[in-house]
Scaffold this motif. Structure first.
Motif, short mmCIF file in Angstrom:
data_model
loop_
_atom_site.label_atom_id
_atom_site.label_comp_id
_atom_site.label_asym_id
_atom_site.label_seq_id
_atom_site.Cartn_x
_atom_site.Cartn_y
_atom_site.Cartn_z
N LEU A 72 -2.00 6.99 1.33
CA LEU A 72 -2.27 5.86 2.20
C LEU A 72 -1.36 5.79 3.42
O LEU A 72 -1.64 5.06 4.37
CB LEU A 72 -2.15 4.56 1.42
N TYR B 4 -4.62 -2.65 -0.91
CA TYR B 4 -5.52 -1.65 -1.47
C TYR B 4 -6.20 -2.15 -2.75
O TYR B 4 -5.55 -2.73 -3.63
CB TYR B 4 -4.77 -0.36 -1.80
N ASN C 100 -9.39 4.45 0.11
CA ASN C 100 -8.03 4.64 0.61
C ASN C 100 -7.87 4.14 2.04
O ASN C 100 -6.85 3.57 2.40
CB ASN C 100 -7.62 6.11 0.52
N ASN D 215 0.80 -1.22 0.00
CA ASN D 215 0.00 0.00 0.00
C ASN D 215 0.83 1.27 0.00
O ASN D 215 0.60 2.18 -0.80
CB ASN D 215 -0.94 0.01 1.22
#
Length: 434
Positions: free
Chosen positions: A359, A307, A413, A241
């Protein structure tokens, strides 16, 4: 890579005091023979790999003449003149003096350099490259008479002698040695990342004594991301991520050469790294750096699930912006560049959906770039047509907190919200002296 930022990674990419004394009317560097000129040219390339100009050239200043202010936990320092002027630069340095300063953090007169100078990384530079760098700074750089400025660090923290003990504890001497079992590209990439590129100076967390927590891939914290001077230098490991886990080799090469790709754009200190250093790298060296970085296992991150993009909830919120304070700000100031879908118009306008910087657990970079914008990426002499503007004079702390919270939760997110107090703190620290 540095800063990704930029800066990466405000980066702290600082090369600090090389100090010498000599006549004000120091002559220009002497002419060199054909063989020496080849060495000078090689040194010029290596100086770009080390991004020396970014730290040793002040805005509107002469190349390598110093004067750029840098903030450290102890106070402000000013980078020094490393032109071959003998009075105020390094014109009086022998090659041995130069090598000692570069790799051990000790100036010609014997005083220790602050570890803001990345000599723990430069310690890995081999003798041939040190020789070429010395040739460049002595014969390829114009001498500039410009006195060095004392730091703003107060006594007793400004004393240099305790740094001898810092070096004993944290400096690992010895040039990089190829790792057995690794190919030529991997070893070249490791040499550049750990040495001249000094990526760890910005992207590796530091301990209580301001030492990097790891100097190579053998340490779990190496390149896992770090807060530095109001920016969070990105995770460069394979973390899915917040790191490079979703980046292809081509994505990473594109970023190093242009400062932008389908995942993110450079900002903060990483802008100067792209402008002054990585875009000038040979294709072979870019490939080597990518090979090495893409080999690093995932470290850090937030522990969140991998993600995946989901626009639905965010689209509904943007259809009814009156119901969400962050969405109202986004609609008014952000949507025309970053889009309803959060994809932006990459690589010219950065995506926000799935962007590793969005993120990240630490929102400092997002707050900083929203307040202050970022400098132009200048690729092959052409400035980026759409640099991020600053909104410090347009939006208050709560509005910036609202819009960043909206962005960090939008498009799946799933990052933590931002508070107005966080914005106020960075506003105060980054706007001081403007």
């Amino acid at each position: 890579m540095k800063k990704m930022l930029k800066g990466l990674g405000a980066a702290l990419c600082v090369a600090l005091p090389f100090i010498a004394q000599a006549p004000a009317d120091a002559a220009a560097p002497s002419a060199t023979g054909a063989a020496d000129q080849t060495l000078v040219q090689r040194g010029a390339y290596l100086a770009q790999l080390g991004d020396c100009a970014a730290c040793h050239t002040a805005p509107k200043g002469k190349p390598f003449a110093g004067g750029l202010p840098m903030n450290t936990p102890m106070g402000r320092i000013y980078v020094t003149n490393i032109t071959p002027d003998a009075r105020t630069g390094i014109g009086g340095y022998t090659e041995a003096d130069f090598a000692r300063a570069l790799r051990e953090g000790v100036a010609k007169d014997g005083h220790n350099l602050y570890p803001a100078m990345p000599y723990p990384s430069y310690a890995k530079v081999d003798d041939d490259d040190v020789k070429a760098l010395y040739a460049f700074f002595m014969h390829g750089v114009a001498p500039v008479q410009q006195a060095n400025r004392e730091s703003d660090i107060k006594w007793p923290l400004n004393m240099r002698w305790p740094l001898m003990f810092w070096n004993m504890a944290f400096l690992e001497k010895g040039a990089y040695r190829d790792k057995p079992g690794k190919d030529v590209a991997w070893n070249r990439g490791a040499y550049l990342v750990q040495g001249l590129g000094h990526c760890g100076s910005c992207h590796t967390p530091r301990g209580v004594a301001f030492q990097e927590s790891a100097l190579d891939e053998s340490g779990s914290a190496f390149l896992s991301g770090a807060l530095l001077d109001g920016w969070f230098a990105s995770n460069l490991t394979g973390e899915h991520n917040t790191g490079l886990g979703r980046w292809s080799d081509e994505d990473l090469r594109t970023f190093l050469k242009t400062g932008a790709n389908r995942h993110a754009s450079a900002f903060g200190a990483m802008t100067s790294v792209i402008n002054n250093s990585t875009q000038a790298m040979s294709d072979q060296d870019v490939a080597a750096v990518s090979t090495y970085l893409k080999s690093l296992p995932p470290v850090g991150g937030t522990g969140a699930a991998a993600y995946t993009y989901d626009p639905q909830a965010t689209k509904v919120s943007l259809d009814r912006p009156a119901n969400d304070a962050g969405a109202r700000v986004y609609t008014a100031y952000c949507m025309h560049c970053h889009g309803v879908d959060g994809h932006g118009f990459a690589p010219m306008l950065a995506p926000l959906a799935g962007n590793p910087n969005v993120l990240a657990k630490d929102a400092s970079s997002l707050i900083n770039v929203t307040l202050n914008g970022t400098g132009d990426l200048v690729i092959d002499g052409v400035p980026s047509p759409f640099p991020m503007p600053g909104f410090a004079a347009v939006l208050d702390d709560q509005q910036i907190a609202d819009v960043l919270s909206f962005v960090r939760t939008g498009w799946n997110n799933g990052a933590p919200a931002v508070g107005a107090a966080e914005v106020a703190k960075l506003r105060q620290s980054t706007q001081a002296g403007r």
